[in-house]
Design a protein around this motif. Sequence first.
Motif, PDB file in Angstrom:
ATOM      1  N   PHE A  85       0.851  -1.804   0.088  1.00  0.00           N
ATOM      2  CA  PHE A  85       0.221   0.184   0.287  1.00  0.00           C
ATOM      3  C   PHE A  85       0.946   1.419   0.279  1.00  0.00           C
ATOM      4  O   PHE A  85       2.029   1.022   0.382  1.00  0.00           O
ATOM      5  N   THR A  86       0.182   2.179  -0.727  1.00  0.00           N
ATOM      6  CA  THR A  86       1.386   3.714  -0.952  1.00  0.00           C
ATOM      7  C   THR A  86       1.500   4.267   0.668  1.00  0.00           C
ATOM      8  O   THR A  86       0.123   4.182   1.802  1.00  0.00           O
ATOM      9  N   THR A  87       1.306   4.920   0.663  1.00  0.00           N
ATOM     10  CA  THR A  87       2.239   6.019   1.992  1.00  0.00           C
ATOM     11  C   THR A  87       2.552   7.270   1.849  1.00  0.00           C
ATOM     12  O   THR A  87       2.734   7.819   0.953  1.00  0.00           O
ATOM     13  N   VAL A 225      -2.094   5.969   1.463  1.00  0.00           N
ATOM     14  CA  VAL A 225      -3.134   6.521   0.507  1.00  0.00           C
ATOM     15  C   VAL A 225      -3.559   5.248   0.431  1.00  0.00           C
ATOM     16  O   VAL A 225      -3.535   4.540  -0.859  1.00  0.00           O
ATOM     17  N   SER A 226      -5.140   6.063  -0.455  1.00  0.00           N
ATOM     18  CA  SER A 226      -6.083   4.857  -0.307  1.00  0.00           C
ATOM     19  C   SER A 226      -5.951   4.675  -2.243  1.00  0.00           C
ATOM     20  O   SER A 226      -4.936   5.713  -3.289  1.00  0.00           O
ATOM     21  N   PRO A 227      -6.230   3.281  -2.606  1.00  0.00           N
ATOM     22  CA  PRO A 227      -5.478   4.252  -4.117  1.00  0.00           C
ATOM     23  C   PRO A 227      -7.184   5.109  -5.273  1.00  0.00           C
ATOM     24  O   PRO A 227      -6.152   5.132  -6.281  1.00  0.00           O
ATOM     25  N   GLN A 228      -7.194   5.123  -4.764  1.00  0.00           N
ATOM     26  CA  GLN A 228      -7.741   6.607  -5.419  1.00  0.00           C
ATOM     27  C   GLN A 228      -7.344   7.496  -4.675  1.00  0.00           C
ATOM     28  O   GLN A 228      -7.446   8.681  -5.418  1.00  0.00           O
ATOM     29  N   GLY A 229      -6.476   7.323  -3.830  1.00  0.00           N
ATOM     30  CA  GLY A 229      -5.025   8.997  -3.922  1.00  0.00           C
ATOM     31  C   GLY A 229      -6.146   9.732  -2.641  1.00  0.00           C
ATOM     32  O   GLY A 229      -5.438  10.742  -2.698  1.00  0.00           O
ATOM     33  N   GLY A 292       5.989   6.854  -0.610  1.00  0.00           N
ATOM     34  CA  GLY A 292       6.753   5.652  -0.468  1.00  0.00           C
ATOM     35  C   GLY A 292       5.531   4.308  -0.293  1.00  0.00           C
ATOM     36  O   GLY A 292       4.269   4.930  -0.678  1.00  0.00           O
ATOM     37  N   SER A 293       5.932   3.180  -0.143  1.00  0.00           N
ATOM     38  CA  SER A 293       5.214   2.054  -0.070  1.00  0.00           C
ATOM     39  C   SER A 293       5.973   0.748   0.746  1.00  0.00           C
ATOM     40  O   SER A 293       7.044   1.247   1.052  1.00  0.00           O
ATOM     41  N   THR A 294       4.898   0.645   1.338  1.00  0.00           N
ATOM     42  CA  THR A 294       4.866  -0.256   2.918  1.00  0.00           C
ATOM     43  C   THR A 294       4.309  -1.729   2.296  1.00  0.00           C
ATOM     44  O   THR A 294       3.944  -1.578   1.186  1.00  0.00           O
ATOM     45  N   SER A 295       4.564  -2.657   3.370  1.00  0.00           N
ATOM     46  CA  SER A 295       3.125  -3.873   2.820  1.00  0.00           C
ATOM     47  C   SER A 295       2.773  -4.374   4.187  1.00  0.00           C
ATOM     48  O   SER A 295       3.839  -4.290   5.503  1.00  0.00           O
ATOM     49  N   ASN A 296       2.273  -4.776   4.372  1.00  0.00           N
ATOM     50  CA  ASN A 296       1.449  -6.413   5.311  1.00  0.00           C
ATOM     51  C   ASN A 296       1.900  -8.042   4.568  1.00  0.00           C
ATOM     52  O   ASN A 296       2.267  -7.652   3.341  1.00  0.00           O
ATOM     53  N   LEU A 378      -1.351   1.947  10.407  1.00  0.00           N
ATOM     54  CA  LEU A 378      -2.020   1.440   9.375  1.00  0.00           C
ATOM     55  C   LEU A 378      -1.755   0.554   8.560  1.00  0.00           C
ATOM     56  O   LEU A 378      -3.133   0.279   7.760  1.00  0.00           O
ATOM     57  N   GLY A 379      -1.291  -0.497   8.758  1.00  0.00           N
ATOM     58  CA  GLY A 379      -0.897  -2.161   7.820  1.00  0.00           C
ATOM     59  C   GLY A 379      -2.373  -2.454   7.694  1.00  0.00           C
ATOM     60  O   GLY A 379      -3.122  -2.377   7.030  1.00  0.00           O
ATOM     61  N   SER A 380      -2.926  -2.395   9.344  1.00  0.00           N
ATOM     62  CA  SER A 380      -4.942  -3.446   9.744  1.00  0.00           C
ATOM     63  C   SER A 380      -5.355  -2.111   9.671  1.00  0.00           C
ATOM     64  O   SER A 380      -6.720  -2.908   8.965  1.00  0.00           O
ATOM     65  N   ASP A 381      -5.312  -1.333   9.748  1.00  0.00           N
ATOM     66  CA  ASP A 381      -6.460   0.199   8.752  1.00  0.00           C
ATOM     67  C   ASP A 381      -6.757  -0.506   7.229  1.00  0.00           C
ATOM     68  O   ASP A 381      -7.644  -0.456   6.952  1.00  0.00           O
ATOM     69  N   TYR A 382      -5.572  -0.586   6.739  1.00  0.00           N
ATOM     70  CA  TYR A 382      -5.675  -0.821   4.805  1.00  0.00           C
ATOM     71  C   TYR A 382      -6.430  -1.874   5.177  1.00  0.00           C
ATOM     72  O   TYR A 382      -7.786  -1.858   4.247  1.00  0.00           O
ATOM     73  N   PHE A 383      -5.911  -2.726   5.582  1.00  0.00           N
ATOM     74  CA  PHE A 383      -6.176  -4.359   5.368  1.00  0.00           C
ATOM     75  C   PHE A 383      -7.670  -4.501   6.154  1.00  0.00           C
ATOM     76  O   PHE A 383      -8.157  -5.034   5.043  1.00  0.00           O
ATOM     77  N   ALA A 384      -8.254  -3.702   6.252  1.00  0.00           N
ATOM     78  CA  ALA A 384      -9.455  -3.263   7.002  1.00  0.00           C
ATOM     79  C   ALA A 384     -10.794  -2.657   5.820  1.00  0.00           C
ATOM     80  O   ALA A 384     -11.750  -3.676   5.571  1.00  0.00           O
TER      81      ALA A 384
END
Length: 550
Positions: A85-87, A225-229, A292-296, A378-384
């Motif tokens: 996911f984008t950060t 950042v969502s896929p919609q920016g 930037g980006s990071t990941s689960n 952030l990671g858990s929130d993005y996954f949710a």
Amino acid sequence: MTKILIAGLSMGLLLSAGTAPAGEHDVDFDAGAIRAHVTFLADDLLEGRGSGTRGYDIAARYVASWFANLGLEPAGDGDSYFQAFTTVEEVLVPGSASVSVRKEGRTRRLESPGHYMIGGSYVDADNDVTAPLTFVGFGVRAPEMGYDDLAGLDLDGHVVLMFAGAPAHFPHDIRAYYSSGEVKYRTLADLGVVGAIVVRTREMAEKYSWEDIVRNYAFSGMRWVSPQGEVQGVYPGFEFAVAMSPAGLEALLADEKVSADTLYDVAESGSTGSRALGVEVQVERRSTQTLGSTSNVAAILPGTDPDLRHQFVVITAHLDHIGVGPETDGDGIYNGAYDNATGVAIMLEVARALAHADARPARSVLFLAVGAEEKGLLGSDYFADYPTVPMKDIVANVNLDMPLFLYPLADVVAFGAEHSSLKSHVEQAAHRAGLKLSPDPMPEEVLFVRSDQYPFVRKGVPAVFFVPGFQSSDPTVDAGRIFTSFLQTHYHKPSDDLSLPVDGPSVEAFTLANYYLIRSIADADERPTWNEGNFFGDKFGGDRPAEETR
């Protein structure tokens, strides 16, 4: 902290001769195997596993390789174990921040770091706000409690002064919810508030020093950042939040009839006490933003029951820590051995035991090493928000975060278990592992909303935050004092490293309890449910599916 990577040997983690409950179990765990994971993940090589760094990426590849070795199915993007996911990362331009108080044509400038700290903006290059200041208590609007700090106030275009947290007389679950910055800032933004100055209560200030707050600001903030920016956690019109010290509050109110002590007393009394203050504040800053980006890292152990295998029990543990920062005694690497290399290590060993079990669980189990927890879940929130399996099919979440094994363990605590039918599963698992289940020993810390289970709760998923307890099986040990000492001395400091002691039998007993908990939930005929009339269930669980059984 270790200076050389020595996997599988003495590791620098001390195994004490402490005792743990004995008994016959259908699975065994080895503290040495868990220690080996921790030794790699908390090594200097990974430079504190900061979000978006090479060290974090190495840790993520390590976890993915372990998942692959166990034969678990990828549950990230496409056929990958990684959910990227984008950060956006903010950096405050050095020397650009200014907080001033204006009254009757006079201006007083407050000083940082003695009086306040402020980070950068996630969206704006420049902020320059001058606005009236209004005290709003805790900034809480809680209709369930007949309590409203904001009633009768015209806050459009104002900056608010408020206390962190929520009134102490609230029930713990309601207090946890209304202590959330997200809930407060969203409410304030809807009322036209342009910024907030946040002060900790006397109780909070006694537990965590202002120096700790200042140290935290040495690390830049981050949002996903969502896929919609769209940048998560940014509210239109709400431009900043300033953290203020007790000395800063005194300076802010120096020319006011109301004193800092009066406001602290209001907070402790549980009354609203909101009032307009006769000053304006001006807040200025300049910021830069970097994408930037990071990941689960996600993997699935498929269930075996044809009627239940489409349902998932999710076990989470955050993989990141806070990276490299201000040095203490010449050490600037924040290894996070306990926070949360140990939680990830336990998750990996539970995954191994379940994958190798003679009889696998009925429901599927999703193992999720989340990123950027230290930046705000952030990671858990993005996954949710962007789950890789249907959210309606996630029946429960069990979260592991900073389990401490500094003394021989007698009990476990499951924050949030009292809210749902998960409590019976926790009770059974603790009993089978030879441990007691204790109630939340520090409900005022509202830990149920402060780790990676909470984004799942907000989606209506029953969840528990499972930790070793605060009682020792050795009557000569003051476990509470040891825990408090860790928070004050090692939490989010470079000294949370491989030199800290570990009670091996306690590691094994707690890991066993986690294994039994996951199995109990995954093999139950019925999916977990929120308790009737529970605050979180009523707030978030209305759209959950009806019970599904075999």
